[in-house]
Scaffold this motif. Structure first.
Motif, PDB file in Angstrom:
ATOM      1  N   GLU A   1      -1.707  -1.959  22.029  1.00  0.00           N
ATOM      2  CA  GLU A   1      -1.633  -1.267  20.742  1.00  0.00           C
ATOM      3  C   GLU A   1      -0.719  -2.027  19.773  1.00  0.00           C
TER       4      GLU A   1
ATOM      5  N   GLU B   1      -9.934  -1.442  26.762  1.00  0.00           N
ATOM      6  CA  GLU B   1      -9.194  -0.197  26.593  1.00  0.00           C
ATOM      7  C   GLU B   1      -8.942   0.439  27.951  1.00  0.00           C
TER       8      GLU B   1
ATOM      9  N   LYS C   1       3.224   4.476  18.687  1.00  0.00           N
ATOM     10  CA  LYS C   1       2.103   3.922  17.935  1.00  0.00           C
ATOM     11  C   LYS C   1       0.895   4.851  18.003  1.00  0.00           C
ATOM     12  N   LEU C   2       0.621   5.359  19.202  1.00  0.00           N
ATOM     13  CA  LEU C   2      -0.522   6.241  19.385  1.00  0.00           C
ATOM     14  C   LEU C   2      -0.367   7.518  18.569  1.00  0.00           C
TER      15      LEU C   2
ATOM     16  N   ILE D   1      -5.573   3.186  25.286  1.00  0.00           N
ATOM     17  CA  ILE D   1      -4.668   2.130  24.822  1.00  0.00           C
ATOM     18  C   ILE D   1      -5.465   0.828  24.762  1.00  0.00           C
ATOM     19  N   LYS D   2      -5.430   0.168  23.616  1.00  0.00           N
ATOM     20  CA  LYS D   2      -6.130  -1.109  23.483  1.00  0.00           C
ATOM     21  C   LYS D   2      -5.241  -2.243  23.971  1.00  0.00           C
TER      22      LYS D   2
END
Length: 537
Positions: free
Chosen positions: A265, A226, A301-302, A311-312
């Motif tokens: 993400e 992340e 997306k977040l 953020i992954k």
């Protein structure tokens, strides 16, 4: 300095139509052009190596180039005042002179300054120009800045004032100030353990964000982590989401010749947003640079998941890459090949340059240059290196990766030139050419059953009883579910739990060692599916 005779010979061999865009070919910071005595002049600062950290190297080179932005020709005999800041703290402040408008300064970072004014800890070394009264490069000796400069991660502001130009005695009526910014990445090392209990370091350098929760999954051969994210910070300071992931050559996945896929993400990044570099002799390097368009998708997306501060990232080792390859032969007996992923279309294409000696062994300490021309003969990309004393790109181990911008699909020619070896330029350069095409294939390709290389690692561990039946079955189930491999759906027998036959394990071991084909191995997986040991929905 490069001898003029070499430049003349090189011009005959290699007609380079430099454009202002070439000033941004190498990573660096470009200040906007301003008016200077009827010229539109600009300034670019470049730090080499671009991912420098004090943990990796003792020094770095700072290049400052002052040039006409319309013709891309350097302004001669320039006197610079260089100031370096971090967080509004002045770190360095000195005058320098350069005859050809391309100043190079060696930076030697030091830690431990106890002065409240950090600039008091900075020292300068080198010769001073008799007329300009400023430090300058004489021969191969560069002026040196030694102090708390680039000694820690973060953004640095480089303020460059032009106080004289054209000749050492000519002063400008007013100082021309250029401001550029350079980032020093933060380096973190994570130790991971594989299924067979081997430990490997994973180094990650990040710009403008911290790394957390790094994991490595043996079954999927996936690295995940992340990165910190702040939309307000990005809007205020600009977004610089770059990461550099370094893996040892003996790491069990992410090998040369295999695909890499990257997700942020769950947004799949385009190939132009990352680069898989295998040119280093000791490690493979993945460079990630998320584009602005991709960042907008990620932020949506977040917002949809109410996740805003991290953020992954997921990096997955894929199947074997089909490469396009060009071969080059030179009159001095050396040869080379240049390869790239055949799936890539117009855009930034990473190309790997490999050089070999007369016995077809890797050639060492090569200097080379290249240019790419389109079907009309117009040059669209070139690189002759950045050295001031030697002409050419340095390739110490005979392997170099270059990202080449191809503007559109079509026919092109690559001209490759050997300019030297063993830290010397040849008296006569050696040239070889090859035509190639970049095209987009719209014809659907037939899907074939294919197993990524990392499955072979798992199969080998299972055959040697390093991992158990459950781990092996789970890995195959995952691959089928995610359609990474394609297994024909067969009618499974409704039977109770049973062991995997020994011959299937033997097949896995033989396949891992290359003794049987991939199709023979898949027959064993088909048998497991038909017996209900692996369920295929």
């Amino acid at each position: 300095m490069i001898p003029k005779i070499i430049l003349i010979v090189f011009t005959v061999l290699f007609v380079i139509s430099f454009t202002p865009a070439y000033a941004q070919h190498h990573s660096g910071a470009l200040a906007p052009p301003i008016d200077f005595d009827g010229l539109r002049v600009a300034l670019i600062t470049i730090l080499t190596p671009e991912d420098f950290t004090i943990e990796d190297a003792k020094n770095a080179n700072l290049s400052i180039r002052f040039f006409d932005s319309d013709t891309n020709v350097n302004v001669k005999s320039v006197t610079y005042r260089i100031q370096i800041f971090q967080d509004e703290n002045l770190l360095a402040n000195e005058y320098f002179f350069d005859e050809d408008g391309n100043l190079e300064v060696e930076i030697r970072p030091t830690k431990g300054c106890l002065e409240q004014n950090l600039w008091k800890c900075t020292k300068y070394y080198g010769e001073k120009h008799a007329i300009a009264g400023a430090y300058y490069a004489r021969g191969e000796s560069l002026p040196i800045i030694q102090g708390p400069v680039f000694d820690k991660s973060g953004q640095y502001e480089i303020k460059v004032s032009i106080v004289g130009a054209t000749n050492p005695k000519t002063l400008t009526t007013k100082d021309f100030l250029f401001e550029t910014f350079l980032h020093i990445p933060q380096k973190e090392t994570f130790m991971i353990k594989t299924a067979n209990a081997q430990e490997f370091p994973i180094d990650i350098k990040s710009y403008d964000s911290t790394i957390s929760n790094l994991k490595y999954e043996d079954i999927t051969q996936k690295i995940s982590y992340e990165i910190a994210h702040s939309k307000d910070h990005d809007q205020l300071h600009g977004y610089d989401n770059k990461q550099i992931i370094s893996l040892k050559k003996d790491f069990p996945s992410f090998k040369q010749g295999y695909d890499v896929e990257i997700f942020a993400e769950d947004v799949k990044l385009q190939p132009s947003s990352y680069e898989f570099d295998v040119s280093s002799p000791n490690e493979n390097i993945i460079r990630v640079n998320i584009s602005h368009e991709e960042m907008l998708l990620i932020e949506k997306k977040l917002e949809s998941t109410n996740k805003k501060d991290t953020i992954k990232m997921e990096i997955i080792s894929g199947g074997q890459t089909n490469l396009n390859q060009l071969n080059f032969v030179f009159e001095n007996g050396l040869n080379a090949n240049v390869s790239w992923d055949s799936k890539l279309n117009a855009g930034k294409i990473p190309m790997t340059f490999l050089f070999f000696d007369k016995n077809n062994n890797p050639a060492k300490d090569i200097l080379f240059a290249y240019s790419v021309t389109d079907s009309s003969g117009k040059e669209i990309w070139s690189n002759i290196g950045t050295g001031k004393t030697l002409l050419g790109i340095s390739s110490p181990h005979g392997v170099t990766q270059e990202s080449i911008l191809i503007p559109e699909n079509g026919q092109y020619q690559l001209k490759l030139i050997l300019t030297g070896q063993n830290s010397k330029n040849f008296e006569t350069f050696f040239t070889s050419k090859s035509d190639f095409s970049i095209s987009q294939t719209n014809t659907p390709t037939k899907k074939v059953t294919s197993v990524p290389s990392w499955v072979k690692n798992n199969a080998g561990w299972w055959a040697e009883d390093i991992t158990g039946d459950n781990e092996f079955v789970q890995s195959i189930q995952f691959l089928i579910k995610e359609k990474i491999i394609s297994i024909p759906i067969t009618e499974a027998k409704q039977v109770g739990p049973q062991e995997i036959p020994s011959w299937v394990k033997n097949n896995a071991g033989w396949w891992a060692k290359g003794l049987i084909s991939e199709s023979d191995f898949i027959k064993g997986i088909e048998f497991l599916a038909s017996q209900g040991i692996i369920r295929v929905d």
